[in-house]
Design a protein around this motif. Structure first.
Motif, PDB file in Angstrom:
ATOM      1  N   GLN A  89     -10.774  -1.717  -0.008  1.00  0.00           N
ATOM      2  CA  GLN A  89     -10.979  -0.542  -0.868  1.00  0.00           C
ATOM      3  C   GLN A  89     -11.616   0.590  -0.056  1.00  0.00           C
ATOM      4  OE1 GLN A  89     -13.192  -1.798  -4.338  1.00  0.00           O
ATOM      5  NE2 GLN A  89     -11.526  -3.068  -5.095  1.00  0.00           N
ATOM      6  N   LYS A  90     -10.954   0.951   1.024  1.00  0.00           N
ATOM      7  CA  LYS A  90     -11.473   1.978   1.913  1.00  0.00           C
ATOM      8  C   LYS A  90     -11.374   3.358   1.273  1.00  0.00           C
ATOM      9  CE  LYS A  90     -10.141  -0.744   5.964  1.00  0.00           C
ATOM     10  NZ  LYS A  90      -9.341  -0.799   7.212  1.00  0.00           N
ATOM     11  N   ASN A  91     -12.405   4.163   1.525  1.00  0.00           N
ATOM     12  CA  ASN A  91     -12.454   5.528   0.988  1.00  0.00           C
ATOM     13  C   ASN A  91     -12.420   5.546  -0.552  1.00  0.00           C
ATOM     14  OD1 ASN A  91     -12.277   6.898   3.587  1.00  0.00           O
ATOM     15  ND2 ASN A  91     -10.146   6.210   3.619  1.00  0.00           N
ATOM     16  N   LEU A  92     -12.854   4.463  -1.173  1.00  0.00           N
ATOM     17  CA  LEU A  92     -12.736   4.341  -2.628  1.00  0.00           C
ATOM     18  C   LEU A  92     -13.434   5.488  -3.353  1.00  0.00           C
ATOM     19  CD1 LEU A  92     -11.716   2.615  -4.994  1.00  0.00           C
ATOM     20  CD2 LEU A  92     -13.935   1.453  -4.978  1.00  0.00           C
ATOM     21  N   GLU A  93     -14.656   5.795  -2.961  1.00  0.00           N
ATOM     22  CA  GLU A  93     -15.401   6.846  -3.646  1.00  0.00           C
ATOM     23  C   GLU A  93     -14.750   8.207  -3.428  1.00  0.00           C
ATOM     24  OE1 GLU A  93     -17.979   8.546  -6.143  1.00  0.00           O
ATOM     25  OE2 GLU A  93     -17.801   6.390  -5.746  1.00  0.00           O
ATOM     26  N   ASN A  94     -14.299   8.462  -2.206  1.00  0.00           N
ATOM     27  CA  ASN A  94     -13.643   9.739  -1.917  1.00  0.00           C
ATOM     28  C   ASN A  94     -12.333   9.883  -2.678  1.00  0.00           C
ATOM     29  OD1 ASN A  94     -15.623  10.601  -0.082  1.00  0.00           O
ATOM     30  ND2 ASN A  94     -14.649   9.494   1.611  1.00  0.00           N
ATOM     31  N   VAL A  95     -11.548   8.811  -2.726  1.00  0.00           N
ATOM     32  CA  VAL A  95     -10.281   8.856  -3.461  1.00  0.00           C
ATOM     33  C   VAL A  95     -10.538   9.055  -4.949  1.00  0.00           C
ATOM     34  CG1 VAL A  95      -8.204   7.561  -4.092  1.00  0.00           C
ATOM     35  CG2 VAL A  95      -9.078   7.442  -1.753  1.00  0.00           C
ATOM     36  N   HIS A  96     -11.573   8.389  -5.459  1.00  0.00           N
ATOM     37  CA  HIS A  96     -11.931   8.560  -6.871  1.00  0.00           C
ATOM     38  C   HIS A  96     -12.263  10.020  -7.169  1.00  0.00           C
ATOM     39  CE1 HIS A  96     -14.783   7.569 -10.448  1.00  0.00           C
ATOM     40  NE2 HIS A  96     -13.593   7.954 -10.860  1.00  0.00           N
ATOM     41  N   GLN A  97     -13.034  10.633  -6.300  1.00  0.00           N
ATOM     42  CA  GLN A  97     -13.386  12.048  -6.493  1.00  0.00           C
ATOM     43  C   GLN A  97     -12.150  12.933  -6.402  1.00  0.00           C
ATOM     44  OE1 GLN A  97     -16.440  13.009  -3.655  1.00  0.00           O
ATOM     45  NE2 GLN A  97     -17.914  11.560  -4.507  1.00  0.00           N
TER      46      GLN A  97
END
Length: 744
Positions: free
Chosen positions: A610-618
């Motif tokens: 789940q790489k870059n999960l927070e960035n992708v969510h934003q």
């Protein structure tokens, strides 16, 4: 929950209609054969009908017909080869490799042929150890194929009798989904809403709506009876579908800063009134959808005009009590919301009028659009495309390798004597039913399959041991058969539940035996297949969702860049053909849904992937807001009003500069120097001066109680346009910052 409405939705839906058709196509020849005492002899005939029916997915008539014909040819060939090789184990492994790779790779030509390929492998699994009975391989293959040809005849007959039925059901379901979407939107106006949960549900539903709209668009625009025949019904269905697309755009425009709205008006009754009214409209849209699905005439459940008038009176009363120079901008926001609610109401009433008008009047309906441009053109099957995908870089190839590996492992395990596995095909069929190209979907289906099998096996044993009347068992069998195919798309666990029951009953009809052993065998085989699928999906050439992040983000920016520019150019009084605008809108919404779907799947991947999960969510969150604000701006573009007070040219350059920078970042290219400067432009709008003047007028008691729901002041429109442009720019800037943080 309105259970009566839910039951009507299900009974009139395409799923129960399709499930019933399949069940009858299977049961009618079975009854005839049983009456003649030939069912055991020709058991493969209804089985062939059943499996060919499973390949019949939603779509235009000619595509469905061609897929059925191709599938029947594949079925005959594979069942014949499997029957001939059943006594040669080494060749069976080679057979699995060749057929596993070839038929899975058919997915390069789209979902329809992917389904055909997958079900052909299921046929291979059935015949891999030889069909029941002492007949030759050719005889078994022929009987099985004749059963499939019987379904083709049923399909052709039903289509001739009811040529518009599928389109009606899909368009009706489109309105039902829009009703559900509006109900979710209504919750934002309820007291103390859970914003995070609601946004998550909104994002998921937008993906669902997009998928359904794409499928419906293909059926409506590519079915000859609908597009080319100048019948009243065809014109009416096209217009109803186009109106649903326009309505969806209006619903997208209803996005607001709900937290600020709750802080400002949360202690007032107006928000609860809006919540109740939107729920009322939601029920009307569902009611419209059910009537279209059922091919019925309908009238509104409530008096929409009277309810809307009451809501406007509530707003005017609140405005007269609390409007002053300090609250002016807050009431402008609320006035804009009321205006959008009126637009949704008018569109709903227009749809009712369209649905109920005299059939003779429908002949005058004309969209004025080149409908063929709204769907992808049919592409001929190109062997070059197939061969080019034989590469480790191709997701189709990687999926084919995983499927083939799982089938080889499953078959090898079934032949190990210590496991005492009697029915090899159950392991192989379960592998094919569960495994999907995306790890997240495979994992989810694995769990649902296990739940459904355990529950269905227990229920099947109960029916066999405690309901011994053959006629009652047959009725239960028929009901389970219908429900299996009716629930297959949306309720997979329940579909497996009913499937397991009818499989148990089918074996009981053909060969009564000790079903406690059958129960355990079914569970063990499902568990073995589940473990195989999990390990192979995780270890063999896995494809993780984070690997696709940049592609989906870039596609989103490119599509919405064009959509926004079309809107602004229309506001600048430039000529943009309505067809080009609507196509750009379609691509913007589709790209947003694809981006959201990618993120939802990513949540089910292993934590380490789940790489870059927070960035992708934003990025997904800002993308939803960007598209919603663009859609809101489009409402002004459709009014043909001149807004000279807004500096559209500089706003367009400013926003485009941020979007261009994001595109360059995602493509790993150098950012143009001009983009840095243009992103800092200050548009020369006149809105603030006009707003201050209006506040002075209110302070000097120059306030007039005007009550025209259809009229909105020019200043309110200007303020909202300027705010929308600011919000769009802010989202574009945030997306650029997020893109800078995303790594491969």
């Amino acid at each position: 929950m309105n259970y009566a409405s839910e039951l009507k939705k299900f009974v009139t839906s395409q799923y129960i209609y399709s499930g019933t058709r399949i069940a009858l196509a299977v049961v009618i020849p079975s009854i005839i054969l049983a009456y003649l005492g030939l069912l055991k002899e020709f058991f493969l005939f209804p089985l062939g009908t059943l499996f060919l029916a499973l390949t019949d997915s939603t779509g235009p008539f000619h595509r469905r017909r061609n897929a059925l014909i191709v599938a029947s040819g594949f079925y005959f060939f594979v069942s014949l080869i499997a029957g001939l090789l059943k006594d040669f184990p080494p060749l069976i492994f080679l057979e699995i490799i060749i057929f596993g790779m070839f038929f899975t790779m058919l997915g390069v030509y789209g979902q329809r042929l992917a389904a055909v390929g997958s079900l052909t492998l299921v046929v291979l699994a059935i015949f891999i150890d030889g069909a029941p009975g002492a007949h030759s391989a050719f005889y078994n293959a022929l009987v099985f194929t004749l059963g499939g040809i019987w379904f083709i005849l049923v399909f052709m007959l039903v289509t001739v009798i009811k040529p518009y039925k599928l389109a009606e059901q899909m368009i009706g379901e489109n309105y039902i989904e829009l009703g559900n979407y509006l109900k979710l939107k209504a919750h934002f106006y309820h007291s103390k809403p859970d914003f995070d949960v609601l946004y998550k549900q909104i994002f998921a539903l937008q993906v669902r709506i997009k998928e359904h709209q794409e499928a419906t668009r293909e059926v409506v625009f590519k079915t000859r009876q609908i597009v080319r025949e100048s019948t009243s019904t065809s014109r009416l269905l096209i217009q109803l579908f186009l109106n649903s697309l326009d309505l969806y755009e209006i619903l997208l425009t209803s996005t607001n800063d709900y937290r600020k709205l709750q802080n400002t008006f949360g202690n007032k009754n107006i928000l609860e009134k809006i919540h109740n009214y939107l729920n009322l409209l939601s029920n009307e849209l569902v009611h419209i959808g059910i009537s279209i699905q059922g091919g019925l005439k309908t009238t509104p459940i409530t008096d929409i005009s009277a309810e809307l008038h009451a809501l406007h009176e509530e707003y005017y009363q609140l405005r007269n009590q609390h409007l002053n120079a300090e609250t002016l901008e807050d009431f402008m926001i609320l006035r804009q919301i009321m205006h959008r609610i009126s637009a949704i109401s008018e569109e709903t009433q227009k749809i009712y009028l369209l649905k109920s008008q005299d059939i003779k009047l429908a002949k005058s309906l004309s969209t004025g659009l080149d409908l063929e441009k709204f769907v992808q053109k049919d592409e001929k099957l190109n062997s070059k495309v197939f061969l080019e995908n034989f590469s480790i870089k191709s997701n189709h190839f990687r999926h084919a390798v995983r499927i083939t590996t799982a089938l080889l492992v499953g078959y090898a395990i079934s032949k190990i004597e210590i496991f005492h596995i009697q029915k090899t095909f159950w392991i192989l069929i379960t592998i094919l039913a569960i495994m999907r190209p995306a790890y997240s979907i495979t994992k989810h289906r694995n769990i649902l399959r296990l739940y459904g099998t355990i529950g269905g096996a227990a229920a099947g044993l109960f029916v066999i041991y405690f309901i011994t009347n053959p006629l009652t068992q047959f009725v239960i069998f028929l009901i389970c058969l219908v429900l299996t195919f009716s629930l297959l798309k949306d309720k997979y666990a329940w579909s497996v539940f009913f499937m397991t029951i009818y499989i148990f009953l089918m074996f009981n009809f053909l060969k009564p035996e000790d079903f406690s052993e059958l129960f355990m065998e079914r569970l063990i085989d499902t568990a073995i297949a589940g473990v195989i699928v999990f390990l192979v999906s995780y270890l063999v050439l896995p494809v993780w969702e984070h690997q696709k992040n940049r592609t989906f983000m870039l596609n989103y920016i490119l599509a919405n860049h064009k959509y926004l520019n079309n809107i602004i150019e229309i506001l600048q009084q430039k000529h943009i053909p309505i067809q080009d605008y609507k196509i750009s809108r379609k691509h913007a919404v589709v790209s947003l849904a694809n981006l959201s779907d990618n993120f939802q799947k990513m949540l089910s991947d292993p934590k380490g992937q789940q790489k870059n999960l927070e960035n992708v969510h934003q990025f997904v969150t800002t993308s939803h807001l960007f598209t919603a604000y663009s859609a809101s701006l489009s409402q002004y573009a459709q009014k043909n009003t001149v807004y000279r007070e807004i500096d559209f040219e500089n706003w367009k350059n400013k926003i485009n500069a941020e979007l261009s920078r994001t595109i360059a970042i995602l493509q790993k290219q150098e950012i143009k120097k001009d983009d840095f400067a243009e992103s800092k432009l200050t548009p020369e709008d006149l809105v603030n001066e006009l707003l201050e003047k209006r506040k002075e007028e209110i302070t000097e008691n120059e306030f007039y109680d005007r009550r025209d729901p259809k009229n909105i002041s020019h200043l309110t429109e200007l303020k909202n346009i300027r705010e929308l442009l600011e919000l769009i720019y802010n989202q574009a800037r945030d997306q650029r910052k997020i893109a800078e943080k995303v790594t491969d």
